[in-house]
Scaffold this motif. Sequence first.
Motif, short mmCIF file in Angstrom:
data_model
loop_
_atom_site.label_atom_id
_atom_site.label_comp_id
_atom_site.label_asym_id
_atom_site.label_seq_id
_atom_site.Cartn_x
_atom_site.Cartn_y
_atom_site.Cartn_z
N ALA A 135 -5.96 4.80 2.35
CA ALA A 135 -6.01 3.57 3.24
C ALA A 135 -6.48 3.71 4.55
CB ALA A 135 -4.65 2.98 3.10
N GLY A 136 -5.66 5.12 5.03
CA GLY A 136 -6.14 5.31 6.48
C GLY A 136 -7.40 5.75 6.70
N ALA A 137 -8.43 6.44 5.82
CA ALA A 137 -9.46 6.60 5.84
C ALA A 137 -10.63 5.40 5.82
CB ALA A 137 -10.00 7.50 4.96
N CYS A 138 -10.09 4.16 5.05
CA CYS A 138 -10.81 3.36 4.76
C CYS A 138 -10.66 2.40 6.09
CB CYS A 138 -10.21 2.11 3.59
SG CYS A 138 -11.26 0.90 3.33
N LEU A 139 -9.49 2.37 6.97
CA LEU A 139 -9.41 1.53 8.33
C LEU A 139 -10.28 2.34 9.15
CD1 LEU A 139 -5.45 0.84 7.81
CD2 LEU A 139 -7.31 -0.84 8.03
N ARG A 140 -10.24 3.34 9.32
CA ARG A 140 -10.99 4.30 10.30
C ARG A 140 -12.43 4.29 9.91
NH1 ARG A 140 -8.21 5.44 14.87
NH2 ARG A 140 -5.97 6.23 14.45
N GLY A 141 -12.76 3.83 8.82
CA GLY A 141 -14.37 3.77 8.11
C GLY A 141 -15.06 2.55 8.85
N GLY A 142 -14.16 1.61 9.38
CA GLY A 142 -14.66 0.27 10.03
C GLY A 142 -14.67 -0.97 9.26
N VAL A 143 -13.72 -0.71 8.09
CA VAL A 143 -13.66 -2.22 7.19
C VAL A 143 -12.94 -3.23 8.17
CG1 VAL A 143 -11.27 -1.59 6.32
CG2 VAL A 143 -12.91 -2.77 4.97
N GLY A 144 -13.19 -4.46 7.85
CA GLY A 144 -12.65 -5.43 8.51
C GLY A 144 -11.10 -5.65 8.09
N LEU A 145 -10.96 -5.71 7.00
CA LEU A 145 -9.51 -5.85 6.26
C LEU A 145 -9.45 -4.95 5.22
CD1 LEU A 145 -9.75 -9.88 6.45
CD2 LEU A 145 -8.06 -8.61 7.70
N LEU A 146 -8.36 -4.60 4.85
CA LEU A 146 -7.75 -3.84 3.79
C LEU A 146 -6.63 -4.22 3.22
CD1 LEU A 146 -7.99 -1.30 1.97
CD2 LEU A 146 -6.82 -0.16 3.65
N THR A 147 -6.74 -4.46 1.86
CA THR A 147 -5.41 -4.80 1.16
C THR A 147 -5.26 -3.54 0.06
OG1 THR A 147 -5.79 -7.03 1.39
CG2 THR A 147 -4.48 -6.50 -0.60
N ALA A 148 -3.98 -3.16 0.04
CA ALA A 148 -3.78 -2.08 -0.85
C ALA A 148 -2.56 -2.73 -1.84
CB ALA A 148 -3.18 -0.86 -0.37
N HIS A 149 -2.87 -2.57 -3.31
CA HIS A 149 -2.09 -2.83 -4.24
C HIS A 149 -1.59 -1.47 -4.76
CE1 HIS A 149 -0.49 -5.43 -7.60
NE2 HIS A 149 -0.77 -4.20 -8.42
N ILE A 150 -0.17 -1.49 -4.56
CA ILE A 150 0.60 -0.18 -4.83
C ILE A 150 1.88 -0.53 -5.55
CG2 ILE A 150 -0.18 0.78 -2.72
CD1 ILE A 150 2.56 0.00 -1.49
N PRO A 151 2.40 0.51 -6.27
CA PRO A 151 3.56 0.28 -7.01
C PRO A 151 4.76 -0.05 -6.13
CG PRO A 151 3.00 2.61 -6.88
CD PRO A 151 1.98 2.00 -6.28
N GLY A 152 5.88 -0.59 -6.49
CA GLY A 152 6.93 -1.09 -5.94
C GLY A 152 7.72 0.04 -4.98
N CYS A 153 7.70 1.34 -5.69
CA CYS A 153 8.29 2.48 -4.94
C CYS A 153 7.65 2.87 -3.68
CB CYS A 153 8.32 3.59 -5.91
SG CYS A 153 6.88 4.40 -6.28
N GLY A 154 6.29 2.25 -3.50
CA GLY A 154 5.72 2.75 -2.39
C GLY A 154 5.64 1.71 -0.97
N TYR A 155 6.57 0.76 -1.12
CA TYR A 155 6.37 -0.35 -0.20
C TYR A 155 6.76 0.07 1.28
CZ TYR A 155 6.84 -4.85 2.14
OH TYR A 155 6.62 -5.93 3.05
N ASP A 156 7.81 0.52 1.37
CA ASP A 156 8.25 0.74 2.65
C ASP A 156 7.46 1.93 3.15
OD1 ASP A 156 10.29 -0.95 2.51
OD2 ASP A 156 12.01 0.70 1.92
N ILE A 157 6.85 3.04 2.50
CA ILE A 157 6.10 3.96 2.91
C ILE A 157 4.79 3.60 3.36
CG2 ILE A 157 4.80 6.10 2.10
CD1 ILE A 157 6.96 6.37 -0.01
N PHE A 158 4.18 2.76 2.74
CA PHE A 158 2.96 2.15 3.08
C PHE A 158 2.88 1.35 4.25
CE2 PHE A 158 -1.14 -0.05 2.72
CZ PHE A 158 -1.87 0.87 2.05
N GLN A 159 3.96 0.44 4.17
CA GLN A 159 3.85 -0.50 5.40
C GLN A 159 4.20 0.22 6.58
OE1 GLN A 159 2.54 -3.25 4.83
NE2 GLN A 159 4.09 -5.06 4.91
N ILE A 160 4.95 1.31 6.68
CA ILE A 160 5.42 2.05 8.02
C ILE A 160 4.13 2.88 8.42
CG2 ILE A 160 6.91 3.74 8.96
CD1 ILE A 160 9.01 2.70 7.11
N SER A 161 3.44 3.39 7.44
CA SER A 161 2.46 4.54 7.54
C SER A 161 1.11 3.82 8.17
CB SER A 161 2.12 5.42 6.56
OG SER A 161 1.85 4.90 5.26
N GLN A 162 0.87 2.63 7.32
CA GLN A 162 -0.59 1.88 7.42
C GLN A 162 -0.33 0.44 7.98
OE1 GLN A 162 -2.94 3.51 7.79
NE2 GLN A 162 -2.77 5.66 6.69
#
Length: 508
Positions: free
Chosen positions: A265-292
């Motif tokens: 996800a970080g590479a996609c954002l740095r690659g210039g995409v306008g918007l990124l949505t990630a579909h992830i398992p429930g266990c990763g919600y806090d990790i992902f929201q904080i890191s990206q």
Amino acid sequence: MKILTAAQTRQLDQATIREQHLLSVELMERAAAAFIQWFSSYFTPAEAGETLIICGPGNNGGDGLAIARLLLQRGYAVRVSLLPAEKQSADWQHNRKHLPAAVPVANLSPQHLPAIAEGALVIDALFGTGLSRPLDGLAAAVVQHLNDAGAHIVAVDIPSGLFADAPQPADCPVVRAQHTVGFGLPKLAFLLPQNAEFVGEWHVENIGLSTGFIAEAATPWHYTDAAAVAGQLPPRPKFSHKGTFGHALLLAGSRGKMGAAVLSAGACLRGGVGLLTAHIPGCGYDIFQISQPEAMCLTDKQADFISELPDLKPYQAVGIGPGLGQEAASLAVLRKLLQAAAQPREKTGQPLPLVIDADALNLLGSHRALLKQLPENTVLTPHPKEFERLTEPARDDYHRLELLRDFAQQHKCLVVLKGAYTCLATPTGELHFNSTGNAGMATGGSGDVLTGLLLALRAHAQLPPVEAVRLGVYAHGRAGDMAAALTGQAGLVAGDIVRHIGPALAEL
């Protein structure tokens, strides 16, 4: 930059001689001068000591004789050993005649192989790209002698005994060079892992070869350098908005592997995409929201893996695979994604662009019937083992390239075979080897970063598929080179690559 066969290389030399009204010996002098320019930048006369030049009877040996003369003129101490033969090339004879008497010359024989101190500098000019059979007899003995001596060997054009564009027979003697100095264009042999122990660090020097012949030469092999991708990434318009650069969907992550989703996800954002949505398992919600925090996040009903496919209408490209795992439910998601993505999009009339990596590739390898469902121009990013699971074990690196080319053509997809010279295979049968990157990128997460960057470039659709992927592979390696300049290769981690994607794209 094109990569030519050995036969085409000989034709290129002849075309250059005709077009530029040269004598063949004059082109040889150019090559020798270019070699000297490189050599003198690496070794001073004091560092080189007495340099031994081993010369064969053909034009590669003629190069060696010319190099000996030019080195002497620059104050280097040199000696020459000649491989006896019934016949020598005309240019060899010319340069032998003009070799100064101050250069010691000895003929090689089984009883008189040259004394070589450990660490001594040796220039290998025995045989070049014209070699068509394995070395034997005295030539093989000389090569073995060089390899056993522990010398520092610099090969002229190509290490003696190595074929330029075909696999070596078993137990074929080949010079193990620390440096190889080629002329004009890189050779296919330089780019393959099985030849690394022979080629060492390779360099290509410009000797003014025919640009017209190169432009017209038909070859499937290409080498992506800075000139090949410079200026291809369009500038961002002043009045653009986040919708201008596409909305990407990333399907990634499972319990214990959320880092892959975060990096991608970080590479996609740095690659210039306008918007990124990630579909992830429930266990990763806090990790992902904080890191990206710049990305939007959809959580699956399953806590540990992905089991649902979101509505694809909002998205311009989808990436799947980093940290995905290989659960049956995730396989079902991949199956649904392939079916849905194959339908022509309302605005473009084309399939939805896909980037498939990691566990998604392994799922394809375990269920090969799904390969028939790949939408046209889907991007696959396997490492060699993942590619083997999609096809079959390769006999050697040349066979692997055949499998790669056939696979991309058969499935009308783009395959990024990761490695030191990552190779992009296109649906039209072209193979593009990448010039950027370093061994520090052989670290966990580097491939996830590549997936995210390619997803970004496919989402905002400013480039055709092949150009977008080729540029993304180059920028990924360039970001790794920038990172390694700060961290060193051993200290490089995948997150460092992400942080340098922006500067790498800025160069382009």
